[in-house]
Design a protein around this motif. Structure first.
Motif, PDB file in Angstrom:
ATOM      1  N   SER A 175       0.911  -1.291  -0.034  1.00  0.00           N
ATOM      2  CA  SER A 175      -0.020  -0.149  -0.111  1.00  0.00           C
ATOM      3  C   SER A 175       0.956   0.987  -0.003  1.00  0.00           C
ATOM      4  O   SER A 175       1.845   1.325   0.481  1.00  0.00           O
ATOM      5  N   ASN A 176       0.367   2.547  -0.445  1.00  0.00           N
ATOM      6  CA  ASN A 176       1.052   3.463  -0.472  1.00  0.00           C
ATOM      7  C   ASN A 176       0.267   4.731  -0.434  1.00  0.00           C
ATOM      8  O   ASN A 176      -0.875   4.858  -0.660  1.00  0.00           O
ATOM      9  N   VAL A 177       0.875   5.964  -0.170  1.00  0.00           N
ATOM     10  CA  VAL A 177       0.356   7.283  -0.457  1.00  0.00           C
ATOM     11  C   VAL A 177       1.139   8.293  -1.067  1.00  0.00           C
ATOM     12  O   VAL A 177       2.412   8.172  -1.031  1.00  0.00           O
ATOM     13  N   THR A 182       2.453  13.262   6.917  1.00  0.00           N
ATOM     14  CA  THR A 182       1.391  13.022   6.138  1.00  0.00           C
ATOM     15  C   THR A 182       1.601  11.184   5.850  1.00  0.00           C
ATOM     16  O   THR A 182       1.011  10.265   6.078  1.00  0.00           O
ATOM     17  N   ALA A 183       2.872  11.048   5.319  1.00  0.00           N
ATOM     18  CA  ALA A 183       3.336   9.697   5.079  1.00  0.00           C
ATOM     19  C   ALA A 183       3.353   8.841   6.206  1.00  0.00           C
ATOM     20  O   ALA A 183       3.106   7.831   6.336  1.00  0.00           O
ATOM     21  N   PHE A 243       1.443   5.219   6.836  1.00  0.00           N
ATOM     22  CA  PHE A 243       2.144   4.064   7.071  1.00  0.00           C
ATOM     23  C   PHE A 243       1.921   3.357   8.385  1.00  0.00           C
ATOM     24  O   PHE A 243       1.953   2.227   8.632  1.00  0.00           O
ATOM     25  N   VAL A 244       2.295   4.111   9.515  1.00  0.00           N
ATOM     26  CA  VAL A 244       1.988   3.852  10.656  1.00  0.00           C
ATOM     27  C   VAL A 244       0.636   3.199  11.026  1.00  0.00           C
ATOM     28  O   VAL A 244       0.377   1.990  11.744  1.00  0.00           O
ATOM     29  N   ARG A 245      -0.247   3.974  10.807  1.00  0.00           N
ATOM     30  CA  ARG A 245      -1.651   3.652  11.021  1.00  0.00           C
ATOM     31  C   ARG A 245      -1.984   2.310  10.192  1.00  0.00           C
ATOM     32  O   ARG A 245      -2.625   1.277  10.545  1.00  0.00           O
ATOM     33  N   TYR A 250       9.533  11.215   2.939  1.00  0.00           N
ATOM     34  CA  TYR A 250       8.725  10.144   2.549  1.00  0.00           C
ATOM     35  C   TYR A 250       9.626   8.793   2.967  1.00  0.00           C
ATOM     36  O   TYR A 250       9.143   7.725   3.651  1.00  0.00           O
ATOM     37  N   TYR A 251      10.867   8.908   3.036  1.00  0.00           N
ATOM     38  CA  TYR A 251      11.666   7.714   3.184  1.00  0.00           C
ATOM     39  C   TYR A 251      11.841   7.604   4.697  1.00  0.00           C
ATOM     40  O   TYR A 251      11.876   6.574   5.173  1.00  0.00           O
TER      41      TYR A 251
END
Length: 253
Positions: A64-66, A73-74, A78-80, A112-113
């Motif tokens: 999955s990605n955003v 935001t990222a 990712f954590v959620r 993002y990284y």
């Protein structure tokens, strides 16, 4: 150890660029893919529908990605998503969680990284046996980047990259999912190192676009990581076979 019996393998983000390839690879290996996406009635950010989707699933592959450059935001996404997936998978008795990450996330300050690195930490500290696979940028990354740059001139970053075919990443993820958890798998990259600008010129020529490509140095630590090879694999590992030129030739036919 691999499993010969047919398994249900869930693909989080299964309708995306790499996710569709993962779904195909699961089917091609003789197993049943379970697509996890909003369009299939499952919301990764809230967890709605996850328990039903993961019923009878043996492994989860999270691709999955955003789309954002914002670390906040990222990281929130990712954590959620990882926490929701891990909790539901644990309740369902899933045996293996596989996460796709990016080569160089620990060597670049790009927001993002940093968010992907935090996601790795969440997954590896979670309640399920897990494997993180870091891969280099996909061949599709060049097209995607050019599409985000408006105007008659394509201004692109000075960046050394070793792109890999998304289909080969997908096949490797499925192979990992069918095996024993490893925590960190060896980094996966493509067969050749390139300058981003050179690939951008190949793409514009192949697409018949009259658009000059102008490489520029991105300032700060993120720019240094792009230009100095920090986003290339630092050690030997698996390499894809499909070159960028082969991928592009097949894509424009």
């Amino acid at each position: 150890m691999c499993f010969d019996l047919a398994m249900r393998i869930a693909v989080a983000g299964g309708t995306g660029v790499v996710g569709t390839h993962v779904v195909e690879a699961v089917s091609g290996a003789g197993h049943e893919p379970v697509v996890i996406a909003r369009s299939r009635g499952v919301d990764l950010t809230t967890g709605a529908g996850l328990d039903d989707a993961l019923d009878g699933v043996s492994a989860v592959v999270d691709v999955s990605n955003v789309t954002t450059l914002s670390r906040r935001t990222a990281e929130r996404f990712f954590v959620r998503v990882s926490e929701n997936l891990l909790a539901a998978a644990h309740r369902a008795g899933v045996r293996h969680h596989v996460l796709l990450s990016i080569v160089g996330v620990d060597r670049s300050p790009l927001g993002y990284y940093r968010a992907k690195l935090r996601q790795e930490e969440v997954v590896l500290a979670g309640p399920l046996p897990a494997t993180v696979l870091r891969a280099t940028q996909f061949h599709e990354f060049v097209d995607q980047s050019l599409a985000r740059v408006p105007g008659p001139v394509a201004v692109v970053p000075r960046m050394r990259m070793q792109p890999v075919a998304a289909s080969e990443v997908a096949a490797h993820l499925v192979e990992i999912a069918l095996g024993e958890p490893q925590r960190r798998a060896a980094d996966l990259a493509g067969p050749q190192v390139h300058e981003f600008a050179d690939l951008a010129r190949e793409v514009t020529a192949a697409r018949g676009l009259r658009r000059p490509v102008l490489p520029v140095r991105v300032p700060g630590g993120a720019g240094r990581a792009m230009s100095d090879g920090s986003l290339l694999p630092a050690e030997d590992g698996p390499r894809g076979r499909i070159t960028f030129r082969e991928w592009l030739d097949a894509d424009v036919r």
